[in-house]
Design an enzyme around this catalytic site. Structure first.
Site, PDB file in Angstrom:
ATOM      1  CB  CYS A   2      -0.949   0.097   1.179  1.00  0.00           C
ATOM      2  SG  CYS A   2      -2.060  -1.292   1.312  1.00  0.00           S
ATOM      3  NE  ARG A  27       4.583   1.746  -0.103  1.00  0.00           N
ATOM      4  CZ  ARG A  27       5.636   1.484   0.643  1.00  0.00           C
ATOM      5  NH1 ARG A  27       6.845   1.696   0.153  1.00  0.00           N
ATOM      6  NH2 ARG A  27       5.513   1.019   1.854  1.00  0.00           N
ATOM      7  CD1 TRP A  75      -0.145  -6.256  -3.160  1.00  0.00           C
ATOM      8  CD2 TRP A  75      -0.298  -6.893  -1.029  1.00  0.00           C
ATOM      9  NE1 TRP A  75       0.209  -7.573  -3.092  1.00  0.00           N
ATOM     10  CE2 TRP A  75       0.120  -7.998  -1.791  1.00  0.00           C
ATOM     11  CE3 TRP A  75      -0.465  -7.062   0.341  1.00  0.00           C
ATOM     12  CZ2 TRP A  75       0.382  -9.247  -1.251  1.00  0.00           C
ATOM     13  CZ3 TRP A  75      -0.213  -8.305   0.902  1.00  0.00           C
ATOM     14  CH2 TRP A  75       0.211  -9.382   0.109  1.00  0.00           C
ATOM     15  CG  ASN A  99       1.698   0.761   4.128  1.00  0.00           C
ATOM     16  OD1 ASN A  99       1.467  -0.422   3.886  1.00  0.00           O
ATOM     17  ND2 ASN A  99       2.917   1.256   4.163  1.00  0.00           N
ATOM     18  N   GLY A 100      -0.478  -1.152   6.111  1.00  0.00           N
ATOM     19  CA  GLY A 100      -0.094  -2.038   7.207  1.00  0.00           C
ATOM     20  C   GLY A 100      -1.238  -2.958   7.587  1.00  0.00           C
ATOM     21  CD  GLU A 479      16.530 -13.009  -8.728  1.00  0.00           C
ATOM     22  OE1 GLU A 479      16.055 -13.627  -7.770  1.00  0.00           O
ATOM     23  OE2 GLU A 479      16.080 -11.920  -9.118  1.00  0.00           O
ATOM     24  CE  LYS A 483      13.181 -11.210 -10.584  1.00  0.00           C
ATOM     25  NZ  LYS A 483      13.675 -10.580  -9.398  1.00  0.00           N
ATOM     26  CD  GLU A 486       9.226 -11.249  -9.364  1.00  0.00           C
ATOM     27  OE1 GLU A 486      10.459 -11.185  -9.312  1.00  0.00           O
ATOM     28  OE2 GLU A 486       8.487 -10.692  -8.528  1.00  0.00           O
ATOM     29  CG  HIS A 502      18.336 -37.979  -6.402  1.00  0.00           C
ATOM     30  ND1 HIS A 502      18.770 -39.254  -6.141  1.00  0.00           N
ATOM     31  CD2 HIS A 502      19.420 -37.277  -6.791  1.00  0.00           C
ATOM     32  CE1 HIS A 502      20.086 -39.312  -6.334  1.00  0.00           C
ATOM     33  NE2 HIS A 502      20.496 -38.125  -6.733  1.00  0.00           N
ATOM     34  CE  LYS A 601      11.111  -2.805  -5.981  1.00  0.00           C
ATOM     35  NZ  LYS A 601      11.635  -3.948  -6.725  1.00  0.00           N
TER      36      LYS A 601
HETATM   37  C1  F6R Z   1      11.265 -10.354  -6.547  1.00  0.00           C
HETATM   38  C2  F6R Z   1      11.340  -9.426  -5.442  1.00  0.00           C
HETATM   39  C3  F6R Z   1      11.065  -9.938  -4.075  1.00  0.00           C
HETATM   40  C4  F6R Z   1      11.923  -9.181  -3.040  1.00  0.00           C
HETATM   41  C5  F6R Z   1      11.508  -9.600  -1.630  1.00  0.00           C
HETATM   42  C6  F6R Z   1      12.352  -8.924  -0.583  1.00  0.00           C
HETATM   43  O1  F6R Z   1      11.589  -9.736  -7.747  1.00  0.00           O
HETATM   44  O2  F6R Z   1      11.580  -8.268  -5.618  1.00  0.00           O
HETATM   45  O3  F6R Z   1      11.275 -11.308  -3.992  1.00  0.00           O
HETATM   46  O4  F6R Z   1      13.262  -9.456  -3.261  1.00  0.00           O
HETATM   47  O5  F6R Z   1      10.166  -9.257  -1.428  1.00  0.00           O
HETATM   48  O6  F6R Z   1      12.231  -7.543  -0.653  1.00  0.00           O
HETATM   49  P1  F6R Z   1      13.307  -6.599  -0.006  1.00  0.00           P
HETATM   50  O7  F6R Z   1      14.570  -6.766  -0.775  1.00  0.00           O
HETATM   51  O8  F6R Z   1      12.739  -5.214  -0.149  1.00  0.00           O
HETATM   52  O9  F6R Z   1      13.470  -7.028   1.416  1.00  0.00           O
END
Ligand code: F6R
Length: 606
Positions: A2, A27, A75, A99-100, A479, A483, A486, A502, A601
């Site tokens: 949010c 966010r 969110w 937010n929260g 990673e 990527k 998502e 396995h 994010k």
């Molecule tokens: C994926 C992504 C998330 C963040 C995770 C941690 O692309 O961005 O997996 O890496 O939510 O976020 P931070 O780094 O802000 O603690």
């Protein structure tokens, strides 16, 4: 999760709020809304979905006009994304954005219902609005101060009171919030980008501080309503950093910013060709004192930690564990005095990472934060701190933040290895020089995208795929897989190449493409054998390896050719095509690349 904004000034408030929300949409983007004082009366406009839906809604239903108001992009946590659950929420004389998560909202709601209060939405936020209204005695500061004593959980609140049409109020606990200070205008925001076009000066609100914004200034009070003197901070981010600058998506822009981000992050930490992390509180003596290292983080940041583990153990021979923060905090971890806990986080606000760090501290470990967002909670609470200088990362899928996180892990590993005598200065200088050369090789990859575009086009019909690798290639493939899933919504998993047989190999069919990463010379032949195993079972294999590698053409269907580079630092180079494959697959599928569904994010809830 949010984003909240608030404005008091002379401009058209709706414009400022909408503009601020557009910078915070990363966010959360399940719904958006604003509340504006129009001729002394609060007008609310809100709509489910993206900000553009709110624009459309206001075109059809009328756009509030005024100079004071609050806004929100959501969110969803409590209550599905819907018009009625969208913020702002009103509770009579009080209208708020939040937010929260309010953990005890159910008890508070039951209490208010027992007192005859009724509710319109399913949200925890409305409970706060109604509670504020229930308690309201004409003094906003006193009412806020009394109300927050009853709230459990995390919150950043923007609040307007119907009978105080010249002010915006704000308070925070855990969730981030700043109060921006302009000339005859003031702001609140969840993050700096929302105000950057108007001012660079801001106050960082601390736990339970209450801000009162008028045109004449920002006044801050503690949880008991006593005035607080605070240091005014100045953001050093460029306005250009929060614009797309001609790129179609922020993600593509941020992938392209990686060479610069690496240089900006490592250069100040290199002196006479050697790592120097003294300004971050890390000296050779400090480093010699740790018997064990634990890396704790979430998602992409945890993957950066996994690369770090391989590098630290290889170079410094110090044992490293890597934990997902949400697991670490509840697993009664074996951490204590003499241990170093490294917490990696782009936002510096991730609830699980923050809680894990607090736990580690309480157990006697020293903590080191590797964080991108200046002044964030993790940055402020860690014993030692290395800022990554990636600039704002707007795309939800992290790219440049990961890159600088691993760049810092390399520098740290080099210095640690030197400190504990596992490498000498000559070797350390050689490694630092290699790290300094990575931006050039990455720039080379960014020059030619046809190969990745072609690979992406071959993936869009897949329902599921596997990434495989060994050693650092395995760490990296985690990673690559995250990527892809998502932003393309194609299911994928990463596997240690030798582990497939396995169990997981039973999934292999001609409909399951396999992306194999083979950059580690000592492990290449092993990985090639594993590739042959999946190829023999019908898989379509895409291999990421060096252009100079001779590989049996029968073993692979497509290749991505990397420039030559040292094995140890190869993850920094090889991650770029993996990021681009995910990006182009998402583009070709017509997805919203920067704002993938269900995500946000900054994950400030547990
Ligand atoms: C994926 C992504 C998330 C963040 C995770 C941690 O692309 O961005 O997996 O890496 O939510 O976020 P931070 O780094 O802000 O603690």
């Amino acid at each position: 999760m949010c984003g909240i904004v608030g404005y008091v000034g002379k401009r058209d408030c709706t414009d400022v709020l909408m503009n601020g929300l557009s910078k915070l949409e990363y966010r959360g983007y399940d719904s958006a809304g604003i509340a504006v004082f129009q001729n002394g009366k609060i007008e609310v406009a809100k709509a489910k979905g993206r900000l553009k839906n709110l624009e459309e809604h206001m075109k059809a239903e009328g756009r509030p006009t005024g100079q004071i108001g609050i806004g929100h992009t959501r969110w969803a946590t409590h209550g599905e994304p819907s018009d009625v659950n969208s913020h702002p929420h009103s509770g009579g004389r009080v209208t708020i954005v939040h937010n929260g998560i309010i953990e005890n909202y159910k008890e508070l709601k039951d209490y208010l219902i027992s007192r005859g209060v009724s509710f319109d939405s399913d949200t925890d936020t409305e409970v706060v609005a109604r509670l504020l209204d229930y308690r309201y005695n004409g003094s906003p500061i006193q009412t806020i101060s009394e109300t927050i004593r009853d709230l459990e959980g995390s919150y950043a609140l923007g609040i307007i009171f119907a009978d105080h049409p010249e002010q915006v109020y704000a308070v925070r606990c855990e969730s981030p919030l700043i109060a921006g200070v302009g000339d005859g205008e003031n702001f609140i925001a969840s993050d700096v980008p929302a105000i950057l076009e108007y001012t660079r000066d801001y106050y960082l609100l601390e736990h339970e501080e209450i801000a009162v914004l008028g045109r004449d200034g920002v006044h801050i009070f503690d949880a008991y309503g006593q005035p607080v003197e605070k240091e005014l901070k100045t953001a050093d981010w460029d306005v250009e950093a929060i614009r797309k600058n001609g790129y179609v998506h922020f993600m593509l822009k941020e992938i392209h910013e990686q060479p610069t981000a690496i240089r900006t992050t490592i250069s100040p930490r290199i002196q006479n060709g050697l790592p120097n992390l003294e300004e971050c509180g890390i000296t050779l003596e400090v480093l010699r004192g740790f018997r064990q290292i634990h890396v704790v983080a979430c998602g992409t940041a945890m993957h950066a930690g996994t690369v770090g583990k391989y590098v630290i153990e290889k170079l410094a021979r110090v044992p490293v564990t890597v934990d997902i923060a949400s697991e670490f905090r509840y697993c009664d971890p074996l951490v204590g005095t003499g241990d170093l806990v490294i917490v990696i986080s782009q936002s510096g606000e991730t609830a699980d990472s923050l809680a894990a760090m607090r736990l580690a501290k309480s157990l006697g470990a020293k903590t080191l934060a590797i964080v991108n967002a200046m002044g964030s909670s993790i940055a402020r609470e860690a014993d030692m701190l290395i800022y990554t200088h990636a600039g704002p990362e707007i795309a939800v899928a992290s790219t440049k933040a990961y890159m600088v996180q691993i760049a810092v892990m390399y520098l740290f590993a080099f210095e640690l290895a030197l400190a504990v005598g596992q490498i000498d200065e000559t070797e350390c200088r050689r490694l630092v020089t290699l790290l300094e050369q990575t931006p050039d090789s990455i720039a080379e990859i960014l020059e030619r995208k046809e190969q990745v575009q072609y690979i992406a086009s071959s993936l869009i019909t897949a329902d599921s795929l596997l990434y495989i690798g060994r050693g650092l290639d395995y760490a990296l493939s985690m990673e690559g897989s995250l990527k892809l899933k998502e932003i393309s919504y194609i299911h994928s998993e990463s596997y240690a190449a030798g582990e497939l047989k396995h169990g997981t190999i039973s999934l292999i069919t001609e409909n399951m493409p396999v992306i194999a990463v083979a950059t580690q010379t000592a492990l290449r032949e092993k990985t090639i054998s594993n590739i042959k195993e999946v190829k023999a079972r019908g898989a379509r294999v895409i291999l990421v390896c060096r252009a100079s590698d001779t590989i049996d053409p029968e073993a692979v269907d497509l290749r991505y050719d990397l420039p030559d580079f040292d094995d140890l630092l190869m993850p920094m180079i090889a991650v770029v095509p993996l990021q681009l494959i995910a990006y182009y697959t998402s583009v070709l599928k017509g997805n919203d690349v920067d704002k993938p569904r269900n995500l946000a994010k900054s994950v400030t809830v547990e």
